[in-house]
Design a protein around this motif. Structure first.
Motif, PDB file in Angstrom:
ATOM      1  N   GLU A  18       1.100  12.065   6.497  1.00 17.38           N
ATOM      2  CA  GLU A  18       0.890  11.407   5.208  1.00 17.38           C
ATOM      3  C   GLU A  18       0.896   9.891   5.372  1.00 17.38           C
ATOM      4  OE1 GLU A  18       2.780  11.248   0.674  1.00 17.38           O
ATOM      5  OE2 GLU A  18       3.675  12.554   2.205  1.00 17.38           O
ATOM      6  N   ALA A  19       1.802   9.380   6.201  1.00 16.44           N
ATOM      7  CA  ALA A  19       1.866   7.938   6.440  1.00 16.44           C
ATOM      8  C   ALA A  19       0.585   7.441   7.099  1.00 16.44           C
ATOM      9  CB  ALA A  19       3.073   7.606   7.303  1.00 16.44           C
ATOM     10  N   ALA A  20       0.076   8.188   8.074  1.00 18.28           N
ATOM     11  CA  ALA A  20      -1.153   7.801   8.758  1.00 18.28           C
ATOM     12  C   ALA A  20      -2.313   7.708   7.775  1.00 18.28           C
ATOM     13  CB  ALA A  20      -1.469   8.793   9.870  1.00 18.28           C
ATOM     14  N   SER A  21      -2.387   8.666   6.860  1.00 15.19           N
ATOM     15  CA  SER A  21      -3.441   8.654   5.850  1.00 15.19           C
ATOM     16  C   SER A  21      -3.307   7.446   4.935  1.00 15.19           C
ATOM     17  CB  SER A  21      -3.377   9.950   5.034  1.00 15.19           C
ATOM     18  OG  SER A  21      -4.347   9.948   4.009  1.00 15.19           O
ATOM     19  N   LEU A  22      -2.071   7.131   4.551  1.00 16.37           N
ATOM     20  CA  LEU A  22      -1.830   5.971   3.690  1.00 16.37           C
ATOM     21  C   LEU A  22      -2.204   4.670   4.394  1.00 16.37           C
ATOM     22  CD1 LEU A  22       1.586   6.925   2.047  1.00 16.37           C
ATOM     23  CD2 LEU A  22      -0.595   6.623   0.865  1.00 16.37           C
ATOM     24  N   TYR A  23      -1.823   4.553   5.666  1.00 16.29           N
ATOM     25  CA  TYR A  23      -2.159   3.340   6.411  1.00 16.29           C
ATOM     26  C   TYR A  23      -3.675   3.155   6.496  1.00 16.29           C
ATOM     27  CZ  TYR A  23       2.482   1.951   8.077  1.00 16.29           C
ATOM     28  OH  TYR A  23       3.770   1.481   8.149  1.00 16.29           O
ATOM     29  N   ARG A  24      -4.385   4.222   6.794  1.00 16.27           N
ATOM     30  CA  ARG A  24      -5.848   4.117   6.906  1.00 16.27           C
ATOM     31  C   ARG A  24      -6.468   3.720   5.568  1.00 16.27           C
ATOM     32  NH1 ARG A  24      -4.928   8.745  10.386  1.00 16.27           N
ATOM     33  NH2 ARG A  24      -5.475   8.199  12.535  1.00 16.27           N
ATOM     34  N   ASP A  25      -5.898   4.227   4.497  1.00 15.43           N
ATOM     35  CA  ASP A  25      -6.416   3.915   3.164  1.00 15.43           C
ATOM     36  C   ASP A  25      -6.156   2.453   2.793  1.00 15.43           C
ATOM     37  OD1 ASP A  25      -7.548   4.607   0.586  1.00 15.43           O
ATOM     38  OD2 ASP A  25      -5.513   4.438  -0.187  1.00 15.43           O
ATOM     39  N   VAL A  26      -4.909   2.000   2.994  1.00  8.73           N
ATOM     40  CA  VAL A  26      -4.582   0.631   2.559  1.00  8.73           C
ATOM     41  C   VAL A  26      -5.233  -0.414   3.449  1.00  8.73           C
ATOM     42  CG1 VAL A  26      -2.403   1.338   1.484  1.00  8.73           C
ATOM     43  CG2 VAL A  26      -2.398   0.540   3.858  1.00  8.73           C
ATOM     44  N   LEU A  27      -5.414  -0.113   4.733  1.00 12.00           N
ATOM     45  CA  LEU A  27      -6.037  -1.090   5.624  1.00 12.00           C
ATOM     46  C   LEU A  27      -7.447  -1.436   5.173  1.00 12.00           C
ATOM     47  CD1 LEU A  27      -4.798   0.151   9.119  1.00 12.00           C
ATOM     48  CD2 LEU A  27      -4.330  -2.076   8.084  1.00 12.00           C
TER      49      LEU A  27
ATOM     50  N   GLN B 299      11.618  -0.075  10.545  1.00 10.83           N
ATOM     51  CA  GLN B 299      12.087   0.889  11.537  1.00 10.83           C
ATOM     52  C   GLN B 299      12.232   2.202  10.784  1.00 10.83           C
ATOM     53  OE1 GLN B 299      14.969  -0.599  14.574  1.00 10.83           O
ATOM     54  NE2 GLN B 299      15.150  -2.346  13.207  1.00 10.83           N
ATOM     55  N   ASP B 300      11.218   3.040  10.904  1.00 13.36           N
ATOM     56  CA  ASP B 300      11.095   4.172  10.011  1.00 13.36           C
ATOM     57  C   ASP B 300      10.367   5.310  10.724  1.00 13.36           C
ATOM     58  OD1 ASP B 300      11.075   4.381   6.626  1.00 13.36           O
ATOM     59  OD2 ASP B 300       9.797   5.791   7.693  1.00 13.36           O
ATOM     60  N   LYS B 301      10.763   6.523  10.420  1.00 16.09           N
ATOM     61  CA  LYS B 301      10.169   7.692  11.082  1.00 16.09           C
ATOM     62  C   LYS B 301       8.705   7.903  10.690  1.00 16.09           C
ATOM     63  CE  LYS B 301      11.398  11.253   7.681  1.00 16.09           C
ATOM     64  NZ  LYS B 301      12.065  12.552   7.484  1.00 16.09           N
ATOM     65  N   THR B 302       8.224   7.183   9.676  1.00 15.51           N
ATOM     66  CA  THR B 302       6.838   7.357   9.235  1.00 15.51           C
ATOM     67  C   THR B 302       5.854   6.479  10.010  1.00 15.51           C
ATOM     68  OG1 THR B 302       7.094   5.664   7.513  1.00 15.51           O
ATOM     69  CG2 THR B 302       7.558   7.956   6.899  1.00 15.51           C
ATOM     70  N   LEU B 303       6.347   5.654  10.926  1.00 19.38           N
ATOM     71  CA  LEU B 303       5.446   4.797  11.700  1.00 19.38           C
ATOM     72  C   LEU B 303       5.256   5.382  13.099  1.00 19.38           C
ATOM     73  CD1 LEU B 303       3.753   2.249  12.003  1.00 19.38           C
ATOM     74  CD2 LEU B 303       5.837   1.022  12.688  1.00 19.38           C
TER      75      LEU B 303
ATOM     76  N   LEU C 163       5.207  -6.370  -4.449  1.00 24.22           N
ATOM     77  CA  LEU C 163       5.522  -5.355  -3.445  1.00 24.22           C
ATOM     78  C   LEU C 163       4.734  -4.089  -3.729  1.00 24.22           C
ATOM     79  CD1 LEU C 163       7.348  -4.718  -0.976  1.00 24.22           C
ATOM     80  CD2 LEU C 163       8.942  -3.654  -2.598  1.00 24.22           C
ATOM     81  N   ASN C 164       3.953  -3.675  -2.761  1.00 25.03           N
ATOM     82  CA  ASN C 164       3.201  -2.423  -2.837  1.00 25.03           C
ATOM     83  C   ASN C 164       3.883  -1.428  -1.909  1.00 25.03           C
ATOM     84  OD1 ASN C 164       1.134  -0.536  -3.315  1.00 25.03           O
ATOM     85  ND2 ASN C 164      -0.071  -1.300  -1.584  1.00 25.03           N
ATOM     86  N   ALA C 165       4.874  -0.697  -2.437  1.00 24.69           N
ATOM     87  CA  ALA C 165       5.702   0.201  -1.634  1.00 24.69           C
ATOM     88  C   ALA C 165       5.219   1.635  -1.809  1.00 24.69           C
ATOM     89  CB  ALA C 165       7.169   0.082  -2.042  1.00 24.69           C
ATOM     90  N   LEU C 166       4.838   2.261  -0.690  1.00 27.87           N
ATOM     91  CA  LEU C 166       4.240   3.592  -0.719  1.00 27.87           C
ATOM     92  C   LEU C 166       5.102   4.576   0.072  1.00 27.87           C
ATOM     93  CD1 LEU C 166       0.592   2.432   0.049  1.00 27.87           C
ATOM     94  CD2 LEU C 166       1.598   2.882  -2.209  1.00 27.87           C
TER      95      LEU C 166
ATOM     96  N   VAL D 235       4.171  -1.899   2.145  1.00 27.31           N
ATOM     97  CA  VAL D 235       5.088  -1.230   3.068  1.00 27.31           C
ATOM     98  C   VAL D 235       5.028   0.269   2.827  1.00 27.31           C
ATOM     99  CG1 VAL D 235       7.054  -1.559   1.483  1.00 27.31           C
ATOM    100  CG2 VAL D 235       7.476  -1.114   3.915  1.00 27.31           C
ATOM    101  N   ILE D 236       4.972   1.030   3.900  1.00 25.90           N
ATOM    102  CA  ILE D 236       4.987   2.493   3.840  1.00 25.90           C
ATOM    103  C   ILE D 236       6.317   2.957   4.439  1.00 25.90           C
ATOM    104  CG2 ILE D 236       3.894   4.598   4.732  1.00 25.90           C
ATOM    105  CD1 ILE D 236       1.216   3.017   4.573  1.00 25.90           C
TER     106      ILE D 236
END
Length: 294
Positions: A165-174, A188-192, A155-158, A130-131
């Protein structure tokens, strides 16, 4: 069960925003639950955008209101204005324990119920990624960390401070997630970013058979496996129980903000079939919403 003393000695007001359908019906369902739990008459106030806080305060004092159940974003603003004068419970709004002394239920689903459902629907999953924004959902992740171990999940909470920053994390973890054993939890988060990152997540999940579940019901049609959403009438019952506790709390000490337990499951059958999941008839009967509609 509500005590006779509570029913006879107190007066409860429910404050909610005056808005159009279908959203208005949501608040009416919550109010129905409150009434059914309290089993005593309540006062309800539907507030327009340009409401006067002073006029509302006068009405509440004239009606000798003891407890206010404030619903929605408008209700939350009112709760913060009036909590020094009345006992207040907030609900039907995404709110975090941000240092403001409040009692109520956030619309954020309790992580523990997600973990229960993950083990039920996808027992092979071992790790949930989860990011999140620490500011908005740090409290929820803390609760998740406290409850996830009992389900034998990791739980891998980032945390992310921005959409970039969230976009970079999503691309990395995917690139690192494994089919069958990894799942993604969307808050439901402003980082998505719903326009660019969400489609990327769902496309990658579909192509690689990754499990994705969400706190946002609107994501169901877009391809997540399941989402949790509020059971409005039972949420009303829970808010009424909190109002009772506040009445019995002689010092009017706030009880804090808690995540929502009154939840229904929305399930995407098409995604389940794509993942090769086997659903029992009992599971299907428990779903509050199935997509595509059957």
């Amino acid at each position: 069960m509500v005590s006779a003393a509570f029913a006879s000695l107190s007066s409860v007001a429910v404050i909610y925003p005056e808005i159009r359908e279908p959203y208005r019906s949501i608040f009416l369902d919550i109010i129905r639950g409150i009434k059914n739990e309290l089993k005593t008459p309540i006062k309800s106030y539907a507030l327009e955008k340009n409401y006067s806080i002073e006029m509302l305060k006068e009405k509440l004092e004239k009606e000798e209101i003891n407890v206010i159940i404030a619903l929605g974003g408008r209700g939350l603003l009112i709760a913060r204005e009036l909590q020094s004068l009345f006992r207040v419970v907030v609900g039907a709004v995404l709110v975090a324990p941000d240092g403001t002394e409040l009692t109520g239920l956030s619309l954020a689903p309790d992580p523990q119920i997600f973990f229960q459902r993950v083990k039920e629907f996808t027992p092979d999953v071992q790790r949930i990624t989860v990011i999140y924004s620490q500011e908005h959902n740090g409290w929820l992740i803390k609760r998740a960390e406290q409850t996830i171990r009992q389900y034998e999940l990791e739980l891998n909470a980032l945390p992310a401070k921005s959409l970039r920053e969230a976009a970079s994390l999503y691309r990395d973890v995917l690139n690192k997630l494994k089919s069958g054993t990894d799942a993604i939890w969307l808050l439901q988060d402003k980082t998505l970013d719903e326009q660019t990152i969400l489609p990327l997540i769902l496309q990658e999940a579909w192509e690689r058979n990754l499990v994705v579940f969400s706190s946002n019901l609107s994501h169901l049609k877009r391809g997540v496996l399941f989402a949790l959403y509020p059971d409005n009438e039972n949420m009303g019952r829970s808010l009424a129980e909190l109002a009772l506790k506040q009445m019995q709390n002689s010092e009017n000490i706030p009880l804090g903000i808690k995540p929502l337990h009154n939840l229904l499951v929305a399930f995407n059958i098409r995604t389940a079939e794509h993942l090769g999941l086997k659903l029992t008839s009992q599971m299907k009967r428990e779903f509050g919403l199935i997509f595509p509609l059957q």
